[in-house]
Enzyme design. Structure first.
Site, PDB file in Angstrom:
ATOM      1  N   ASN A 112      14.239  46.099  83.606  1.00  8.24           N
ATOM      2  CA  ASN A 112      12.989  45.538  84.108  1.00  8.24           C
ATOM      3  C   ASN A 112      12.788  44.147  83.501  1.00  8.24           C
ATOM      4  O   ASN A 112      12.698  44.001  82.281  1.00  8.24           O
ATOM      5  CB  ASN A 112      11.837  46.480  83.714  1.00  8.24           C
ATOM      6  CG  ASN A 112      10.493  45.981  84.175  1.00  8.24           C
ATOM      7  OD1 ASN A 112      10.060  44.906  83.777  1.00  8.24           O
ATOM      8  ND2 ASN A 112       9.815  46.769  84.991  1.00  8.24           N
ATOM      9  N   TYR A 153      31.339  53.366  79.028  1.00  8.05           N
ATOM     10  CA  TYR A 153      30.195  53.104  79.911  1.00  8.05           C
ATOM     11  C   TYR A 153      30.605  52.737  81.339  1.00  8.05           C
ATOM     12  O   TYR A 153      29.786  52.811  82.256  1.00  8.05           O
ATOM     13  CB  TYR A 153      29.312  51.978  79.350  1.00  8.05           C
ATOM     14  CG  TYR A 153      28.756  52.216  77.974  1.00  8.05           C
ATOM     15  CD1 TYR A 153      28.758  53.483  77.389  1.00  8.05           C
ATOM     16  CD2 TYR A 153      28.224  51.163  77.233  1.00  8.05           C
ATOM     17  CE1 TYR A 153      28.255  53.688  76.114  1.00  8.05           C
ATOM     18  CE2 TYR A 153      27.712  51.366  75.960  1.00  8.05           C
ATOM     19  CZ  TYR A 153      27.736  52.622  75.401  1.00  8.05           C
ATOM     20  OH  TYR A 153      27.236  52.821  74.138  1.00  8.05           O
ATOM     21  N   GLY A 203      13.529  55.577  71.352  1.00 11.07           N
ATOM     22  CA  GLY A 203      13.596  56.942  71.866  1.00 11.07           C
ATOM     23  C   GLY A 203      14.750  56.990  72.842  1.00 11.07           C
ATOM     24  O   GLY A 203      15.817  56.464  72.560  1.00 11.07           O
TER      25      GLY A 203
END
Length: 322
Positions: A273, A55, A220
């Site tokens: 967020n 990552y 998802g």
């Protein structure tokens, strides 16, 4: 299952928090957003952080964790940090090298969980996906059992408290479990798992072997154009899921997350967020009835967002068994 601080036992006697925070970063997100999001997650009660050498954000995640230790919000032992062995380090003599790179980046003394990212080995080097002059990936043949023995040595050395795997199929897990002289079983198999790919067979198999199933892409996917087909279905828009969410006065994301917790899966979520991160901790405030769990089971369509196409033609590709 009433708190984000709840942990479940692993087969080696260690404990993993039941909800994890993922740290992959879409191309459009700046790396310093990872620092911010990780700190917000800690402030909202998250203690389980999932990252990987691949990552390229371990320095940022480590910085965020250390700053929250320094300001007294958490102690190191409160945090459960996972990292992953990349495919160019599968040779036994390279396994510890990859882990030491992670420890140097994060400035942590150990990881709580170290897992083999994929069962496919690639030729060693500084490039994540080495290719020949024709653009073909340079595969390497390394016995996964030899790689596992090197993982066991990392645990014995105290560099990793627990060791596990990711993206393995049942046959590949069996190879390790049946290995002569096996010292430690994998504590987990981290796989893509969500309402459209509920992994019921893998979950049953893992439970039968006392292995925890950890889910990524739990809600998802982020629709990242670099690896997700833009025509793929948007999970959180599913009408059945949305109807059940309305019934419970919850968001579709919370219902999709709660579904996994009630099945005994340890789900990973990811968000940059602050409001969403806080909202996702509310997953412990309600419970789904059995008829709604069955309705959600019925959404399975064996659909993958991450089909690991970049590893196509590799002899150890895990999804060819399906």
């Amino acid at each position: 299952m009433d708190s984000i601080s709840l942990r479940v036992a692993l087969n080696d006697g260690n404990f993993i928090p039941v909800l994890g925070f993922g740290t992959t970063v879409p191309e459009k997100v700046a790396k310093d957003e990872v620092i911010k999001a990780t700190k917000i997650a800690i402030d909202n009660g998250f203690r389980h952080f999932d990252s990987a050498y691949l990552y390229e954000v371990e320095e940022e995640v480590g910085q965020a964790i250390r700053s929250k230790i320094e300001d007294g919000t958490v102690k190191r032992e409160d945090i459960f940090y996972t990292s992953k062995l990349w495919s160019t380090f599968h040779r036994p003599e390279l396994v510890r090298t990859c882990l030491e790179k992670t420890l140097k980046s994060t400035q942590l003394d150990y990881v709580d969980l170290y897992i083999i990212h994929f069962p496919m080995a690639l030729q060693p080097g500084d490039i994540f996906f080495p290719r020949d002059e024709h653009g073909k990936l340079l595969f390497e043949t390394v016995d996964i059992c030899d790689t596992w023995e090197a993982m066991e040595k990392c645990k014995d050395a105290g560099l990793a408290k627990s060791i596990g795997v990711s993206n393995f199929n049942c046959r590949q897990l069996e190879r390790i479990l049946n290995k002569p002289g096996l010292k430690y079983k994998p504590v987990c198999n981290q796989v893509e798992c969500h309402l459209y790919l509920n992994q019921s067979k893998m979950l049953d198999y893992c439970k039968s072997k006392d292995i925890i199933l950890v889910s990524y892409c739990t809600l998802g996917s982020s629709r990242d154009k670099t690896w997700v087909d833009q025509k793929s279905p948007v999970l959180l828009d599913d009408p059945v899921l949305c109807a059940i969410a309305k019934k419970y006065k919850q968001t579709p994301a919370l219902v999709a997350l709660r579904y996994q917790l009630q099945r005994g899966v340890v789900p990973l979520i990811r968000s940059f967020n602050a409001k969403r991160i806080k909202e996702l901790t509310q997953v412990f405030e309600f419970q789904l009835a059995s008829e709604d769990m069955k309705a959600l089971d019925g959404l399975n369509r064996n659909f993958r967002y991450n089909n690991a196409k970049y590893f196509d033609d590799h002899p150890n590709h895990p999804f060819t068994d399906e």
